[in-house]
Design an enzyme around this catalytic site. Structure first.
Site, PDB file in Angstrom:
ATOM      1  N   GLU A 176       0.710  -1.147  -0.106  1.00 28.29           N
ATOM      2  CA  GLU A 176       0.104  -0.143  -0.200  1.00 28.29           C
ATOM      3  C   GLU A 176       0.565   0.903  -0.226  1.00 28.29           C
ATOM      4  O   GLU A 176       2.222   1.639   0.799  1.00 28.29           O
ATOM      5  CB  GLU A 176      -0.918   0.035   1.206  1.00 28.29           C
ATOM      6  CG  GLU A 176      -2.294   0.072   0.557  1.00 28.29           C
ATOM      7  CD  GLU A 176      -2.824  -0.317  -0.563  1.00 28.29           C
ATOM      8  OE1 GLU A 176      -2.613   0.691  -1.246  1.00 28.29           O
ATOM      9  OE2 GLU A 176      -3.505  -1.359   0.521  1.00 28.29           O
ATOM     10  N   HIS A 177       0.684   2.136  -1.104  1.00 27.05           N
ATOM     11  CA  HIS A 177       0.948   3.665  -1.119  1.00 27.05           C
ATOM     12  C   HIS A 177       2.003   3.239  -1.519  1.00 27.05           C
ATOM     13  O   HIS A 177       3.251   3.896  -0.835  1.00 27.05           O
ATOM     14  CB  HIS A 177       1.172   4.248  -0.139  1.00 27.05           C
ATOM     15  CG  HIS A 177      -0.031   5.006   0.657  1.00 27.05           C
ATOM     16  ND1 HIS A 177      -0.402   5.818  -0.237  1.00 27.05           N
ATOM     17  CD2 HIS A 177      -0.948   4.678   0.925  1.00 27.05           C
ATOM     18  CE1 HIS A 177      -1.816   6.430   0.295  1.00 27.05           C
ATOM     19  NE2 HIS A 177      -2.447   5.099   0.717  1.00 27.05           N
ATOM     20  N   THR A 178       2.760   2.153  -2.478  1.00 29.76           N
ATOM     21  CA  THR A 178       4.137   1.832  -3.023  1.00 29.76           C
ATOM     22  C   THR A 178       3.803   2.154  -4.233  1.00 29.76           C
ATOM     23  O   THR A 178       5.611   1.960  -4.841  1.00 29.76           O
ATOM     24  CB  THR A 178       4.523   0.659  -2.751  1.00 29.76           C
ATOM     25  OG1 THR A 178       3.135  -0.123  -2.862  1.00 29.76           O
ATOM     26  CG2 THR A 178       4.554  -0.561  -1.123  1.00 29.76           C
ATOM     27  N   GLY A 187     -17.852   5.554  -2.266  1.00 26.18           N
ATOM     28  CA  GLY A 187     -17.162   5.999  -1.227  1.00 26.18           C
ATOM     29  C   GLY A 187     -16.119   4.858  -0.836  1.00 26.18           C
ATOM     30  O   GLY A 187     -15.551   5.772   0.187  1.00 26.18           O
ATOM     31  N   ALA A 188     -16.182   4.071  -0.899  1.00 28.33           N
ATOM     32  CA  ALA A 188     -15.656   2.538   0.186  1.00 28.33           C
ATOM     33  C   ALA A 188     -13.986   2.138  -0.544  1.00 28.33           C
ATOM     34  O   ALA A 188     -13.711   1.603   0.502  1.00 28.33           O
ATOM     35  CB  ALA A 188     -16.007   1.638  -0.558  1.00 28.33           C
ATOM     36  N   SER A 247     -13.332   4.572  -9.464  1.00 27.68           N
ATOM     37  CA  SER A 247     -13.168   5.900 -10.228  1.00 27.68           C
ATOM     38  C   SER A 247     -12.314   4.909 -11.265  1.00 27.68           C
ATOM     39  O   SER A 247     -12.203   5.231 -12.724  1.00 27.68           O
ATOM     40  CB  SER A 247     -11.852   6.808  -9.827  1.00 27.68           C
ATOM     41  OG  SER A 247     -11.410   6.468  -8.921  1.00 27.68           O
ATOM     42  N   ASP A 307      -4.767   1.002  -9.735  1.00 30.29           N
ATOM     43  CA  ASP A 307      -6.099   0.764  -9.314  1.00 30.29           C
ATOM     44  C   ASP A 307      -6.241   0.062 -11.033  1.00 30.29           C
ATOM     45  O   ASP A 307      -7.133  -0.639 -11.430  1.00 30.29           O
ATOM     46  CB  ASP A 307      -6.901   1.756  -9.115  1.00 30.29           C
ATOM     47  CG  ASP A 307      -6.393   2.604  -7.068  1.00 30.29           C
ATOM     48  OD1 ASP A 307      -5.819   1.274  -6.498  1.00 30.29           O
ATOM     49  OD2 ASP A 307      -6.851   3.216  -7.077  1.00 30.29           O
ATOM     50  N   TYR A 357      -4.164  12.687   0.018  1.00 27.59           N
ATOM     51  CA  TYR A 357      -3.092  11.136  -0.483  1.00 27.59           C
ATOM     52  C   TYR A 357      -1.886  12.370  -1.224  1.00 27.59           C
ATOM     53  O   TYR A 357      -1.448  11.856  -0.859  1.00 27.59           O
ATOM     54  CB  TYR A 357      -3.982  10.550  -1.527  1.00 27.59           C
ATOM     55  CG  TYR A 357      -3.796   9.895  -2.210  1.00 27.59           C
ATOM     56  CD1 TYR A 357      -3.587   8.389  -1.909  1.00 27.59           C
ATOM     57  CD2 TYR A 357      -2.701  10.249  -3.669  1.00 27.59           C
ATOM     58  CE1 TYR A 357      -3.143   7.835  -3.448  1.00 27.59           C
ATOM     59  CE2 TYR A 357      -1.845   9.096  -4.772  1.00 27.59           C
ATOM     60  CZ  TYR A 357      -2.605   8.071  -4.071  1.00 27.59           C
ATOM     61  OH  TYR A 357      -1.684   6.886  -5.009  1.00 27.59           O
TER      62      TYR A 357
END
Ligand code: GLA
Length: 400
Positions: free
Chosen positions: A44-46, A135-136, A141, A185, A235
């Protein structure tokens, strides 16, 4: 009523009422497309740090009825946002417009895809229905971006390959919408395979498809139902913090991203950063990147216990060092870990609300949901929602 019947009915209603006008000579055929949402197992966030991610596409997603027009208008309507009505734009003006609301996602995709390939010979009508919880943080998107991309590419025979569609989806997010997200994503939504996770190196875009065999375990998605409101600005802030940490490390190290660093090199050089917060952010990016590789190995060896431990470590790092969790996600994860039959739990996606996932023994799931749900309601004051994760195929034309 099936989703196809529902989309057909809505389309007929909108054309009959004149909300979508069509020409007399219209002979176009109607096609249907689907693009999923995603969960990220770990990593995550990588992605924007040039590291590894390990996502998969899920059965929740977005469906489209798609029909070419004979003029140059594009009309889009979402069953999820009926109050927004039919949103119309022309192929000759594809600039971002706040008033277009959610339609900026398909609009951005039309703009960048036609710039990359060729202009469309006509506009189109698209009616959309999505069952990704709103919104989960399950990538609704990216789902709408790839849905539009795959539909247009197919309908107008543009011949753009899947990886390029994925990159264009990210460009929509970054340059059209203004969220500085990585490529995870869109990649998961575009490349997902049934019962398979994708180990993606976000620097090279090399990837490995890893079959998910969970034996008598399953993945439960736990939705905090906290909308990710401030998420986009936070973010972008995390992303700049990592860029700054990288710059400081580059004063001595010849690296192009934090993903280039192994743990010993980071530990030997972290003093170069000279700022506690930036150091924590970089530490997360470096350790999480290595954890993701370990998690992939554990899963390939069917070592679910080791995989679960790495999920726990990932969440703790996102909580303490990256600071993107918040009390809702932390509550869900802490309570989930205390339940029998749970091997690990962590937030998934950007954080700041959204969803967490847990690896739970199948036989325990009903009890798990009841107990975690009750404790969450007690502490947070509203409900969490639970869904089993079914890992499914990426964006495609439907055979309807
Ligand atoms: C969001 C972004 C992704 C990724 C995750 C965090 O989902 O869109 O690119 O950065 O957050 O891992």
């Amino acid at each position: 009523m099936s989703i196809k019947e529902q989309l057909d009915k809505t389309y007929q209603k909108l054309t009959k009422a004149g909300h979508i006008s069509r020409s007399q000579s219209d002979t176009q055929s109607t096609n249907y497309y689907f693009a999923p949402g995603r969960i990220n197992l770990i990593g995550e966030h990588t992605d924007y740090n040039g590291g590894n991610v390990f996502p998969c596409a899920i059965s929740f997603g977005t469906y489209a009825l798609f029909r070419k027009r004979e003029d140059d208008l594009v009309t889009v309507y979402s069953e999820n946002f009926p109050a927004k009505g039919v949103i119309t734009f022309s192929l000759s003006d594809l600039d971002y417009d706040k008033a277009d609301n959610w339609a900026n996602y398909p609009k951005g995709m039309v703009k960048y895809l036609t710039e990359a390939a060729k202009p469309l010979s006509s506009g189109f009508d698209m009616v959309v229905y999505g069952n990704i919880p709103n919104g989960a943080g399950l990538s609704s998107s990216a789902s709408i971006e790839l849905l539009t991309g795959v539909a247009i590419n197919d309908a107008y025979d543009l011949g753009v390959d899947r990886i390029q569609l994925i990159k264009l989806g990210q460009k929509v997010e970054n340059d059209f919408i203004g969220v500085n997200s990585g490529i995870m994503d869109q990649f998961a939504v575009g490349m997902g395979q049934k019962d398979t996770a994708i180990l993606l190196d976000c620097h090279t875009l090399d990837y490995e498809l890893v079959p998910i065999k969970l034996k008598d375990y399953c993945i439960i998605i736990m939705n905090t139902n906290k909308r990710r409101e401030l998420a986009d600005s936070k973010y972008n802030e995390r992303r700049s913090e990592c860029e700054e940490a990288l710059k400081r490390l580059q004063t001595k190290l010849s690296i192009s991203s934090l993903g280039d660093l192994d743990i010993p090199t980071f530990e030997a050089n972290r003093d170069l950063i000279h700022d506690d917060i930036l150091e924590k952010r970089a530490k997360h990016a470096v350790y999480e990147n290595q954890r993701t590789l370990k998690a992939k190995d554990a899963l390939k060896k069917n070592d679910l216990t080791a995989f679960g431990q790495l999920m726990d470590e990932s969440h703790d790092s996102l909580k303490n060092d990256y600071e993107v969790t918040g009390k809702e996600l932390d509550t869900l994860v802490a309570v989930a870990r205390r339940q029998p039959g749970v091997l690990g739990a962590r937030m998934t996606g950007a954080g700041f609300g959204g969803c967490a996932i847990a690896l739970v023994k199948e036989a325990n799931t009903a009890d798990f949901e009841a107990k975690v749900g009750e404790a969450y309601q007690d502490k947070i004051g509203y409900e969490a929602t639970f869904y089993p994760a079914h890992i499914e195929t990426g964006a495609k034309k439907l055979d309807w």
